[in-house]
Design a protein around this motif. Structure first.
Motif, PDB file in Angstrom:
ATOM      1  N   VAL A 123       1.013  -1.126   0.143  1.00  0.00           N
ATOM      2  CA  VAL A 123      -0.184   0.257   0.518  1.00  0.00           C
ATOM      3  C   VAL A 123       1.075   1.479   0.364  1.00  0.00           C
ATOM      4  O   VAL A 123       2.057   1.059   0.965  1.00  0.00           O
ATOM      5  N   LEU A 124       0.633   2.072  -0.850  1.00  0.00           N
ATOM      6  CA  LEU A 124       1.338   3.720  -1.021  1.00  0.00           C
ATOM      7  C   LEU A 124       1.247   4.252   0.365  1.00  0.00           C
ATOM      8  O   LEU A 124      -0.521   4.862  -0.546  1.00  0.00           O
ATOM      9  N   ALA A 125       1.669   4.826   1.120  1.00  0.00           N
ATOM     10  CA  ALA A 125       1.153   5.270   2.185  1.00  0.00           C
ATOM     11  C   ALA A 125       2.076   6.988   1.995  1.00  0.00           C
ATOM     12  O   ALA A 125       2.558   6.831   1.503  1.00  0.00           O
ATOM     13  N   GLN A 126       1.737   7.926   3.186  1.00  0.00           N
ATOM     14  CA  GLN A 126       2.186   9.395   2.920  1.00  0.00           C
ATOM     15  C   GLN A 126       1.830   9.154   4.091  1.00  0.00           C
ATOM     16  O   GLN A 126       1.589   9.097   5.138  1.00  0.00           O
ATOM     17  N   VAL A 127       3.126   9.988   4.598  1.00  0.00           N
ATOM     18  CA  VAL A 127       3.493  10.796   5.970  1.00  0.00           C
ATOM     19  C   VAL A 127       2.716  12.158   5.683  1.00  0.00           C
ATOM     20  O   VAL A 127       3.356  12.875   4.477  1.00  0.00           O
ATOM     21  N   ARG A 128       1.733  12.518   6.187  1.00  0.00           N
ATOM     22  CA  ARG A 128       0.889  14.236   6.910  1.00  0.00           C
ATOM     23  C   ARG A 128       0.673  14.607   7.366  1.00  0.00           C
ATOM     24  O   ARG A 128       0.478  14.070   8.652  1.00  0.00           O
ATOM     25  N   ALA A 129       1.159  16.056   7.312  1.00  0.00           N
ATOM     26  CA  ALA A 129       0.625  16.600   8.423  1.00  0.00           C
ATOM     27  C   ALA A 129      -0.652  17.406   8.610  1.00  0.00           C
ATOM     28  O   ALA A 129      -0.532  17.666   7.707  1.00  0.00           O
ATOM     29  N   GLU A 130      -0.160  17.767   9.623  1.00  0.00           N
ATOM     30  CA  GLU A 130      -1.971  18.214   9.914  1.00  0.00           C
ATOM     31  C   GLU A 130      -1.941  19.401  11.095  1.00  0.00           C
ATOM     32  O   GLU A 130      -0.986  18.781  11.962  1.00  0.00           O
ATOM     33  N   PRO A 131      -2.836  19.810  11.358  1.00  0.00           N
ATOM     34  CA  PRO A 131      -2.327  20.635  12.485  1.00  0.00           C
ATOM     35  C   PRO A 131      -3.442  20.698  13.871  1.00  0.00           C
ATOM     36  O   PRO A 131      -2.862  21.166  15.082  1.00  0.00           O
ATOM     37  N   GLY A 132      -3.744  19.472  13.436  1.00  0.00           N
ATOM     38  CA  GLY A 132      -4.927  19.275  14.417  1.00  0.00           C
ATOM     39  C   GLY A 132      -4.510  17.720  14.837  1.00  0.00           C
ATOM     40  O   GLY A 132      -4.408  17.204  16.340  1.00  0.00           O
ATOM     41  N   TYR A 133      -2.992  17.332  15.022  1.00  0.00           N
ATOM     42  CA  TYR A 133      -2.285  15.969  15.224  1.00  0.00           C
ATOM     43  C   TYR A 133      -1.441  16.436  16.379  1.00  0.00           C
ATOM     44  O   TYR A 133      -0.755  17.147  16.823  1.00  0.00           O
ATOM     45  N   ALA A 134      -1.547  15.803  17.795  1.00  0.00           N
ATOM     46  CA  ALA A 134      -0.702  15.242  18.596  1.00  0.00           C
ATOM     47  C   ALA A 134       0.920  15.322  18.475  1.00  0.00           C
ATOM     48  O   ALA A 134       1.394  15.782  19.055  1.00  0.00           O
ATOM     49  N   ASP A 135       1.369  14.832  17.292  1.00  0.00           N
ATOM     50  CA  ASP A 135       2.486  14.316  16.429  1.00  0.00           C
ATOM     51  C   ASP A 135       2.728  14.782  15.329  1.00  0.00           C
ATOM     52  O   ASP A 135       3.629  14.021  14.735  1.00  0.00           O
ATOM     53  N   VAL A 136       2.278  15.787  15.312  1.00  0.00           N
ATOM     54  CA  VAL A 136       2.453  16.788  13.750  1.00  0.00           C
ATOM     55  C   VAL A 136       2.433  16.093  12.684  1.00  0.00           C
ATOM     56  O   VAL A 136       1.378  16.665  12.153  1.00  0.00           O
ATOM     57  N   ALA A 137       2.596  14.388  12.306  1.00  0.00           N
ATOM     58  CA  ALA A 137       2.171  14.127  11.256  1.00  0.00           C
ATOM     59  C   ALA A 137       2.029  11.963  11.283  1.00  0.00           C
ATOM     60  O   ALA A 137       2.017  11.910  12.242  1.00  0.00           O
ATOM     61  N   GLU A 138       0.768  12.198  10.549  1.00  0.00           N
ATOM     62  CA  GLU A 138       0.734  10.602  10.425  1.00  0.00           C
ATOM     63  C   GLU A 138       0.462  10.035   8.998  1.00  0.00           C
ATOM     64  O   GLU A 138       0.381  10.982   8.281  1.00  0.00           O
ATOM     65  N   LEU A 139       0.767   8.809   9.426  1.00  0.00           N
ATOM     66  CA  LEU A 139       0.753   8.058   8.328  1.00  0.00           C
ATOM     67  C   LEU A 139      -1.319   7.954   7.611  1.00  0.00           C
ATOM     68  O   LEU A 139      -1.522   7.821   8.039  1.00  0.00           O
ATOM     69  N   ALA A 140      -0.945   8.475   6.452  1.00  0.00           N
ATOM     70  CA  ALA A 140      -2.138   8.957   5.991  1.00  0.00           C
ATOM     71  C   ALA A 140      -2.658   8.209   4.059  1.00  0.00           C
ATOM     72  O   ALA A 140      -1.743   7.450   3.705  1.00  0.00           O
TER      73      ALA A 140
END
Length: 466
Positions: A338-355
């Motif tokens: 599966v092609l996943a991206q690491v994505r930053a969002e303003p509401g994440y507790a730790d900057v970025a998650e796999l999306a």
């Protein structure tokens, strides 16, 4: 798709007694809610539930380096709990027929327990949350009842673009004792529940999140799909979930890649007055962007039946446009990646998650710089129908979002290059990361549940056992 007969009967019977009737009303007219004069935020008079606040976001080097927006702040940790029990060696899940004010179609299938801390502490003054006792204070093997076993228990994020550091406890508890089936609940086999993910707007977001947190073995590793031929797509899903070699990237390297992305991403989120956000209009009716895109904050008045309380008012976030989340997938030596991206969002507790590979509302990019257009969006939208393995529109959480719907796609493709923020991962690698908090986003969890269903549902011609 044919529904299981018991579910079909219960849905027809429940529609007259389990419902939410939602009327849009001005924000200024919400009973029990007020504007905090110090911050401009919208808060409940109890101090519980959630608030709608403003934030300013700075992300140097991003195609949109600065923006302001409303966001939901719900600091309490909710509980999403699914009871599982074997009947004749077949795992079943206890699901609830639940109506939420933001659901477009009324009743959807929720986990056994789906409650905020304010709800299960009964801040609303309503009735207790059914089955809460199976999850509250649970341990891997409960001293109070050795007939209960915790299968999964992990805090997971919610949508990082709409929630500020929101987390829910996702739990699966296996029981061997007798469980009273209350009105509005029913047992479905795990295979049935996975198959129903192909039905538009039926299995709700919270159920999809908990299903994704199940260890991959029980979800996909048994039955005819596991023994299909080497070129069979469902078999490649099973091998991917089992962790059969090879994985293109060792998990240690994947963890280092995620950590590196979190360290090098500059993301600053600061509070702003909700009534002073740049390019947002705030009046008695609600909060909306001057482009007409993205989302609005609206007020609703709710009349309910089959809930802990019979009526209430609240703000809701109403997206403009149907979102898309998509996984590009490919087979490497018979193992699905599966092609996943690491994505930053303003509401994440730790900057970025796999999306997911792609996550967006395509229409929003009409008012954004061309460089902001998501990578691989054109690969997904222009895919040959023969390569589309899953395509269903599913609802987002109906307790906070009004008619929020997202098209879920799984598209098979030849092996593509990996841009710096993308990696090919197996389902086993996702499963291992899901044992920990803040690695896999809500959108990715929802799509992972759909992808797993392709192996489970392959056991029956229409995806649901008769």
């Amino acid at each position: 798709m044919r529904l299981p007969s018991e579910l079909d009967r219960l849905l027809r019977e429940a529609r007259g007694r389990v419902y939410t009737r939602t009327e849009r009303v001005p924000l200024a007219g919400l009973d029990g809610w007020h504007e905090d004069p110090a911050t401009g935020s919208i808060r409940h008079r109890s101090g519980g539930f959630f608030s709608v606040e403003g934030v300013g976001v700075r992300r140097p080097g991003h195609p949109v380096p600065h923006w302001e927006q409303p966001i939901i702040n719900q600091p309490e940790i909710g509980l999403l709990g699914l009871l599982v029990k074997d009947f004749g060696g077949v795992p079943h899940c206890l699901v609830q027929l639940k109506a939420e004010p933001g659901n477009r179609n009324g009743i959807q299938l929720s986990p056994t327990v789906q409650a905020t801390a304010s709800n299960y502490r009964r801040v609303h003054g309503g009735s207790p949350v059914p089955y809460l006792e199976y999850f509250a204070g649970a341990s891997p093997v409960s001293p109070a009842s050795p007939r209960r076993r915790v299968v999964a228990d992990v805090r997971q994020s919610e949508q990082g673009a709409w929630f500020l550091r929101k987390r829910n406890r996702n739990m699966v508890v296996e029981v061997t004792e007798e469980v009273e089936v209350r009105e509005g609940f029913l047992w479905l086999t795990l295979t049935e529940l996975h198959g129903l993910l192909a039905v538009e707007d039926l299995v709700n977001m919270d159920t999809r999140s908990v299903l994704a947190c199940l260890p991959s073995g029980p979800a996909v590793a048994a039955g005819p799909a596991a023994t299909a031929g080497p070129d069979d797509f469902a078999a490649s899903v099973v091998r991917s979930g089992r962790g059969d070699p090879p994985a293109l990237h060792p998990t240690e390297a994947v963890l280092s890649w995620i950590t590196d992305a979190r360290v090098r991403t500059e993301l600053e989120v600061r509070p702003r007055r909700l009534d002073e956000l740049a390019r947002w209009r705030y009046d008695e009716e609600g909060v909306s962007h001057d482009s007409g895109r993205f989302f609005s904050v609206i007020g609703v008045r709710v009349e309910a039946s089959g809930r802990e309380v019979n009526g209430w008012s609240q703000p809701m976030l109403a997206p403009h446009g149907t979102g898309i989340v998509a996984f590009l997938v490919t087979r490497v030596a018979g193992v699905l990646h599966v092609l996943a991206q690491v994505r930053a969002e303003p509401g994440y507790a730790d900057v970025a998650e796999l999306a997911p590979t792609v996550q967006c509302v395509p229409e929003n990019y009409d008012v954004l710089p061309p460089a902001a257009r998501p990578a691989f969006l054109d690969d997904v939208l222009g895919a040959d129908p023969a390569d589309v393995r899953f395509d269903t529109v599913l609802s987002e959480e109906g307790g906070r979002f009004y008619h929020a719907r997202t098209r879920h796609l799984v598209v098979e493709t030849p092996h593509l290059p990996e841009p710096p923020d993308f990696r090919w991962l197996t389902l086993r690698q996702f499963s291992d990361l899901l044992r920990h908090s803040h690695y896999v986003s809500m959108e990715a969890r929802s799509l992972l549940a759909c992808l797993r269903s392709l192996a489970v549902a392959a056991r029956e011609p229409d995806g649901v056992p008769s």
